[in-house]
Write an enzyme that holds these catalytic residues in place. Structure first.
Site, PDB file in Angstrom:
ATOM      1  N   ILE A 115      -5.464  -4.058   9.487  1.00 42.97           N
ATOM      2  CA  ILE A 115      -5.425  -3.198  10.785  1.00 42.97           C
ATOM      3  C   ILE A 115      -6.049  -1.820   9.423  1.00 42.97           C
ATOM      4  CG2 ILE A 115      -3.353  -3.494  11.615  1.00 42.97           C
ATOM      5  CD1 ILE A 115      -1.249  -1.890  10.011  1.00 42.97           C
ATOM      6  N   ASP A 116      -6.426  -0.360  10.390  1.00 39.97           N
ATOM      7  CA  ASP A 116      -6.807   1.232   9.680  1.00 39.97           C
ATOM      8  C   ASP A 116      -5.597   1.879   8.970  1.00 39.97           C
ATOM      9  OD1 ASP A 116      -8.887   0.121  11.316  1.00 39.97           O
ATOM     10  OD2 ASP A 116      -8.653   1.245  12.730  1.00 39.97           O
ATOM     11  N   LYS A 117      -6.388   2.262   7.798  1.00 35.88           N
ATOM     12  CA  LYS A 117      -6.333   3.162   7.335  1.00 35.88           C
ATOM     13  C   LYS A 117      -4.999   4.035   7.799  1.00 35.88           C
ATOM     14  CE  LYS A 117      -7.328   6.767   5.646  1.00 35.88           C
ATOM     15  NZ  LYS A 117      -8.070   8.035   5.214  1.00 35.88           N
TER      16      LYS A 117
END
Length: 303
Positions: free
Chosen positions: A136-138
């Site tokens: 998942i994105d930062k």
């Protein structure tokens, strides 16, 4: 290989390190500052400092140097481990943490933390991404499954490919969604106008997102999104495509938005078959305090 970005009107007078942190995927501000210091970034052909304020029309060019062979280090970073056995780990990743090392940074990631907390991780994805099945994105918080051996890894990847893994997210989006349920079936690929972004494009990879309205607020909507596929930035791209971009999203959202450190997106539910026992396992975690505080703010504002 160098990349470039032309400064738009909405970027006027932003510090270059802040702008590039928004433009470059999975690169922290400190890493951007390092690239600027080492003169790997140029504006209109000249090196600048981190505090340079960009002007509309500036052409920013950068080249991330090839990474040196990376020896990953275990780091004693706090982790919220929701479940763990000899085959799989389920982690609640905080917003702001990168999942795995990439060019320019090899520390402070979820992988560094996992190496400290786990004796074994699968090796299918190589030395830089041990155990990582999906990401998942930062700036997205929430649940991730991690494989502790190669057999478990193959099973979890197959489940993702067969679309049997349950992944539900909560998100705050701009605007009032007029219908309670919906499905966005639109292919995603690199944005031909901006290679640092993804977009709905002809010939892109199949991408399907289902959504359900949880509650309407003044100018915003709280939604639950269910992923059928898992493309890069899928929910962020799909909600922008239907003109309801995520609040706080620096890459796909409007400039005028809620004051948040990144997009209001939380991976709250994760379900899968255990790779060894075949038992269905389901986990759910509440959004972090910053997300809940923003919901409370919207509640108050809507009264």
């Amino acid at each position: 290989m160098s990349e470039q970005y032309q400064v738009e009107e909405q970027d006027q007078s932003k510090r270059i390190d802040k702008l590039l942190t928004d433009v470059m995927e999975d690169v922290s501000r400190s890493q951007v500052q390092g690239l600027l210091k080492d003169e790997h970034v140029q504006v209109n052909g000249e090196a600048v400092k981190s505090n340079y304020k960009v002007q509309q029309g500036d052409v920013i060019t950068w080249a991330i140097p090839e990474p040196e062979p990376m020896e990953l280090k275990a780091e004693n970073i706090d982790l919220h481990i929701v479940y763990e056995d000899s085959d799989v780990v389920v982690v609640n990743k905080p917003a702001g943490m990168v999942v795995h090392p990439a060019a320019g940074h090899g520390s402070g990631t979820l992988v560094n933390a996992l190496l400290y907390h786990c004796n074994d991780l699968s090796g299918i994805n190589g030395v830089e991404r041990p155990g990582i099945v999906h990401r998942i994105d930062k700036d997205t918080s929430g649940l991730l499954m991690v494989a502790k051996n190669d057999v478990a890894h193959r099973s979890l990847v197959e489940q993702l490919q067969q679309k049997t893994v349950e992944r539900r997210y909560e998100a705050i989006v701009h605007g009032i969604i007029s219908h309670e349920y919906g499905t966005i079936d639109a292919p995603i690929g690199r944005d031909p106008k901006d290679r640092q972004r993804m977009a709905v494009v002809e010939g892109g990879r199949d991408a399907v997102t289902h959504f359900q309205v949880i509650k309407h607020y003044d100018e915003f909507t709280l939604v639950e999104c269910k992923l059928e596929t898992g493309r890069t930035h899928q929910i962020r791209v799909h909600m922008r495509y239907i003109n309801h971009p995520l609040a706080g999203d620096p890459k796909y959202g409007p400039r005028k938005t809620l004051e948040m450190d990144g997009q209001a997106l939380h991976a709250k539910t994760l379900g899968f078959e255990h790779p060894k026992t075949g038992e269905w396992m389901s986990f759910e975690v509440e959004p972090p305090a910053a997300f809940r505080d923003m919901v409370d703010y919207l509640e108050e504002r809507s009264k």
